[in-house]
Write a protein that holds these residues in place. Structure first.
Motif, PDB file in Angstrom:
ATOM      1  N   ASN A  54      93.854  17.439  17.755  1.00 55.03           N
ATOM      2  CA  ASN A  54      95.209  16.786  18.155  1.00 55.03           C
ATOM      3  C   ASN A  54      95.743  17.099  19.353  1.00 55.03           C
ATOM      4  O   ASN A  54      97.237  16.737  19.377  1.00 55.03           O
ATOM      5  CB  ASN A  54      96.032  16.825  16.639  1.00 55.03           C
ATOM      6  CG  ASN A  54      95.579  15.922  15.675  1.00 55.03           C
ATOM      7  OD1 ASN A  54      95.078  14.680  15.918  1.00 55.03           O
ATOM      8  ND2 ASN A  54      95.768  16.229  14.408  1.00 55.03           N
ATOM      9  N   ASP A  55      95.431  18.252  19.923  1.00 56.41           N
ATOM     10  CA  ASP A  55      96.342  18.589  21.546  1.00 56.41           C
ATOM     11  C   ASP A  55      96.294  17.520  21.990  1.00 56.41           C
ATOM     12  O   ASP A  55      95.387  16.501  22.419  1.00 56.41           O
ATOM     13  CB  ASP A  55      95.408  19.731  21.928  1.00 56.41           C
ATOM     14  CG  ASP A  55      95.936  20.955  21.259  1.00 56.41           C
ATOM     15  OD1 ASP A  55      96.786  21.163  20.484  1.00 56.41           O
ATOM     16  OD2 ASP A  55      95.231  22.216  21.830  1.00 56.41           O
ATOM     17  N   GLU A  56      97.442  17.279  22.809  1.00 58.43           N
ATOM     18  CA  GLU A  56      97.500  16.368  23.602  1.00 58.43           C
ATOM     19  C   GLU A  56      96.908  16.509  24.944  1.00 58.43           C
ATOM     20  O   GLU A  56      96.889  17.774  25.499  1.00 58.43           O
ATOM     21  CB  GLU A  56      99.086  15.762  24.031  1.00 58.43           C
ATOM     22  CG  GLU A  56      99.976  15.523  22.710  1.00 58.43           C
ATOM     23  CD  GLU A  56     101.308  15.353  23.031  1.00 58.43           C
ATOM     24  OE1 GLU A  56     101.825  15.897  23.873  1.00 58.43           O
ATOM     25  OE2 GLU A  56     102.152  14.450  22.420  1.00 58.43           O
ATOM     26  N   PHE A  58      96.613  15.333  29.295  1.00 65.66           N
ATOM     27  CA  PHE A  58      97.402  14.406  30.251  1.00 65.66           C
ATOM     28  C   PHE A  58      96.439  14.387  31.311  1.00 65.66           C
ATOM     29  O   PHE A  58      95.642  15.375  32.133  1.00 65.66           O
ATOM     30  CB  PHE A  58      98.610  15.498  30.628  1.00 65.66           C
ATOM     31  CG  PHE A  58      99.652  15.487  29.494  1.00 65.66           C
ATOM     32  CD1 PHE A  58     100.795  14.749  29.398  1.00 65.66           C
ATOM     33  CD2 PHE A  58      99.618  16.487  28.412  1.00 65.66           C
ATOM     34  CE1 PHE A  58     101.574  14.767  28.400  1.00 65.66           C
ATOM     35  CE2 PHE A  58     100.613  16.663  27.436  1.00 65.66           C
ATOM     36  CZ  PHE A  58     101.433  15.768  27.441  1.00 65.66           C
ATOM     37  N   LEU A  63     100.592  11.288  29.123  1.00 58.97           N
ATOM     38  CA  LEU A  63      99.883  11.305  27.993  1.00 58.97           C
ATOM     39  C   LEU A  63      98.700  10.474  27.998  1.00 58.97           C
ATOM     40  O   LEU A  63      99.133   9.166  27.993  1.00 58.97           O
ATOM     41  CB  LEU A  63     100.663  11.260  26.763  1.00 58.97           C
ATOM     42  CG  LEU A  63      99.853  11.297  25.276  1.00 58.97           C
ATOM     43  CD1 LEU A  63      99.107  12.620  25.047  1.00 58.97           C
ATOM     44  CD2 LEU A  63     100.804  11.209  24.275  1.00 58.97           C
ATOM     45  N   LYS A  66      94.325  12.283  22.851  1.00 59.54           N
ATOM     46  CA  LYS A  66      94.417  13.545  21.942  1.00 59.54           C
ATOM     47  C   LYS A  66      93.107  14.230  21.502  1.00 59.54           C
ATOM     48  O   LYS A  66      92.015  13.288  21.415  1.00 59.54           O
ATOM     49  CB  LYS A  66      95.168  13.284  20.647  1.00 59.54           C
ATOM     50  CG  LYS A  66      96.844  13.146  20.899  1.00 59.54           C
ATOM     51  CD  LYS A  66      97.418  12.933  19.718  1.00 59.54           C
ATOM     52  CE  LYS A  66      98.993  12.718  19.705  1.00 59.54           C
ATOM     53  NZ  LYS A  66      99.657  12.792  18.513  1.00 59.54           N
ATOM     54  N   ALA A  85      95.753   7.945  23.177  1.00 62.82           N
ATOM     55  CA  ALA A  85      97.117   7.909  22.559  1.00 62.82           C
ATOM     56  C   ALA A  85      98.114   7.830  23.982  1.00 62.82           C
ATOM     57  O   ALA A  85      97.680   8.176  25.086  1.00 62.82           O
ATOM     58  CB  ALA A  85      97.410   9.535  22.246  1.00 62.82           C
ATOM     59  N   SER A  86      99.238   7.381  23.626  1.00 62.40           N
ATOM     60  CA  SER A  86      99.994   7.232  24.870  1.00 62.40           C
ATOM     61  C   SER A  86     101.530   7.408  24.406  1.00 62.40           C
ATOM     62  O   SER A  86     101.838   7.322  23.268  1.00 62.40           O
ATOM     63  CB  SER A  86      99.885   5.669  25.158  1.00 62.40           C
ATOM     64  OG  SER A  86     100.605   4.863  24.120  1.00 62.40           O
ATOM     65  N   SER A  87     102.332   7.650  25.356  1.00 59.38           N
ATOM     66  CA  SER A  87     103.900   8.044  25.101  1.00 59.38           C
ATOM     67  C   SER A  87     104.536   6.957  24.486  1.00 59.38           C
ATOM     68  O   SER A  87     104.087   5.608  25.028  1.00 59.38           O
ATOM     69  CB  SER A  87     104.386   8.539  26.427  1.00 59.38           C
ATOM     70  OG  SER A  87     103.882   9.834  26.880  1.00 59.38           O
TER      71      SER A  87
END
Length: 550
Positions: A54-56, A58, A63, A66, A85-87
């Protein structure tokens, strides 16, 4: 870029392999050092730090995913250990400032184009033959067979076959040897020299599978798209074939033309088969109307025009792990140059803006456009989810194989095509470009559907970046293909126009490559150089029915 690996943004915690890297290679990035724990393929990424579940993650400073598993530093980022995953984003915008690039190398430059009465300028001069419904496609084929080769226009191959020459030899009593030794192949270049109408670049036949069935809104959208093609500055006029009973009625198209191009006074001939005394009569009238239209279109000649008259479609397809590092940012710089010169670049493919929405919103000149973009993106995403999909399913197998493993990663690189300039207007599908500056146009990520939409909204030239290669073209606007890497350019020179792989090798910067792109666009817009798609007759045309297409 000359290093074998690169951190694109200081915020990134994954590193891209510019070259294939072997297990055991020592890496130093921003004061951090690590040893690769496995082989890393070219264009793929590896972890700069240890990443927990679950760490993001980049890249490009945004982002993009994950971790789904523990990933050690120096290990590859793959679809097995990372999920999309996205912001999130909001509809309110923040203050945005832009510094225009140096345009001194293009100050006072012009291109040679076809001036229309409504003030637009075309980079080509075409006549269109369009069916309002798929029932007329066969008649369109008959008209194409009657006109194209006879008038000196390209066939679907690089040459034409003159069977008439063999028939004449046979009727004259020639021997088998004489018939066999008779030249019957004519190249496209020779055909062009012998055109009956030298100032008309082509007769384009826009066959499609729409106009009836489905929902009424599909036919309404189709008519608006066709109206956009008729009013495109690269078009001199059109011949329209209708069956008569279909949803896409002649009146619907006429009203669409009046709405989107009220000052358009191009000749448009309408023919309805159910009102004709026979199919033969319908085709005869269509051929004669088209021929007469061509005589008028041939009177228009190229004349100098300012670069502000360029409406440049920004497209990508068959993207790879280098697309967001070389081709797309270089095209983005060319886009910024064109904005500073008063032109209108157009960024499309909304599913491939997933994850960079807030940056786009902040760049909108008005709160109304920021809200419009927000609403379209939310609605598009919801529609995809409603049918059991989502933006995360956008990357193709080819994208993933070449290092683009999440939609947000792909999107962050794809958005680079739009440069850094402010957004002057947000347009929904089939809405027309009317303002100078960077425009946003809602289209799918599908290459041909998106390119079709760009030209339908007014683009008179398109630059199409690719990392894997594609022959895509358009019937009306020249499409220039640009490779993200030199290996692709060398392998597919027959369909690629520009090589941005020189950015990866360090021979060019983003800025010098951007200037080369704009210079090439100007030469194509002037008719000095033909795009490879035009030379090969790639006339791809797929209207979007507004269903979910990623």
């Amino acid at each position: 870029m000359v290093s074998s690996y690169a951190q694109i943004d200081p915020k990134d915690n994954i590193i891209v392999a510019i070259q294939g890297l072997a297990k055991g290679t020592e890496i130093e990035v921003g004061g951090e050092s690590l040893v690769l724990k496995e082989d890393i393929k070219q264009k793929h990424k590896f972890a700069l730090f240890d990443l927990a579940v679950n760490d993001e993650i980049f890249m490009y400073g945004v982002l993009i995913g994950k971790a789904t598993k523990h990933i050690q530093s120096g290990c590859a980022i793959t679809i097995e250990n990372v999920k999309h995953a996205s912001s999130d984003y909001k509809d309110s915008k923040e203050k945005y400032t832009w510094r225009a690039p140096d345009i001194s190398n293009f100050k006072g430059r012009t291109f040679s184009g076809y001036h229309r009465n409504d003030g637009k300028v075309g980079t080509a001069n075409h006549w269109l033959v369009i069916p309002l419904v798929f029932c007329e496609n066969r008649n369109i084929d008959v008209i194409e067979a009657a006109l194209s080769e006879k008038l000196g226009y390209q066939t679907k191959k690089d040459f034409a076959v003159d069977t008439d020459a063999l028939i004449q030899k046979y009727k004259a009593g020639a021997s088998a040897d004489e018939i066999f030794n008779t030249p019957i192949i004519t190249s496209k270049e020779e055909m062009a020299k012998n055109r009956v109408f030298p100032n008309v670049d082509g007769i384009k036949f826009l066959k499609h599978d729409g106009g009836c069935g489905g929902i009424r809104q599909d036919s309404e959208t189709l008519c608006r798209l066709l109206a956009g093609y008729i009013s495109n500055p690269n078009v001199a006029g059109a011949t329209i074939l209708s069956l008569g009973c279909q949803n896409a009625q002649i009146e619907l198209l006429q009203n669409a033309i009046k709405t989107i191009a009220p000052s358009c006074n191009k000749p448009v001939y309408y023919l309805e088969q159910q009102q004709s005394k026979s199919e033969r009569s319908l085709i005869e009238k269509a051929v004669k109307h088209t021929f007469i239209g061509l005589t008028e279109a041939n009177k228009i000649i190229r004349q100098p025009a300012p670069l502000s008259k360029l409406v440049l479609g920004l497209e990508c397809g068959g993207s790879d792990g280098f697309s967001g590092i070389s081709a797309n940012p270089a095209l983005g710089y060319a886009s910024d140059l064109l904005v500073a010169l008063g032109g209108s670049p157009v960024l499309s493919e909304f599913p491939e803006l997933n994850g960079v929405e807030q940056d786009i919103i902040n760049r909108c000149n008005t709160t109304q456009d920021a809200k419009k973009f927000y609403d379209i993106m939310r609605a598009y995403s919801a529609a995809a989810v409603a049918v059991g999909s989502g933006f995360e399913n956008n990357p193709s197998p080819g994208n993933i194989k070449d290092g683009l493993i999440t939609d947000a990663m792909k999107s962050a690189g794809a958005a680079k095509k739009g440069g850094t300039s402010p957004v002057v207007e947000v347009l929904d599908y089939t809405e027309q470009v009317t303002k100078p500056g960077l425009n946003l146009l809602c289209t799918p990520g599908n290459d041909v559907e998106s390119t079709t939409g760009l030209v339908g909204s007014g683009c008179n030239v398109v630059v199409f970046t690719t990392g894997l290669g594609t022959p895509t073209g358009n019937p009306v606007a020249p499409v220039l293909k640009m490779s993200s890497n030199t290996a692709l350019f060398e392998r597919m020179k027959d369909i690629i126009d520009i090589n941005a792989g020189t950015v990866i090798s360090g021979e060019d910067t983003i800025e010098t490559m951007g200037e080369k792109i704009l210079d090439h666009v100007i030469r194509v817009a002037s008719g000095e150089t033909a795009s490879k798609a035009v030379l090969h007759g790639n006339n791809d045309f797929i209207p979007w029915k507004r269903g979910v297409s990623l």
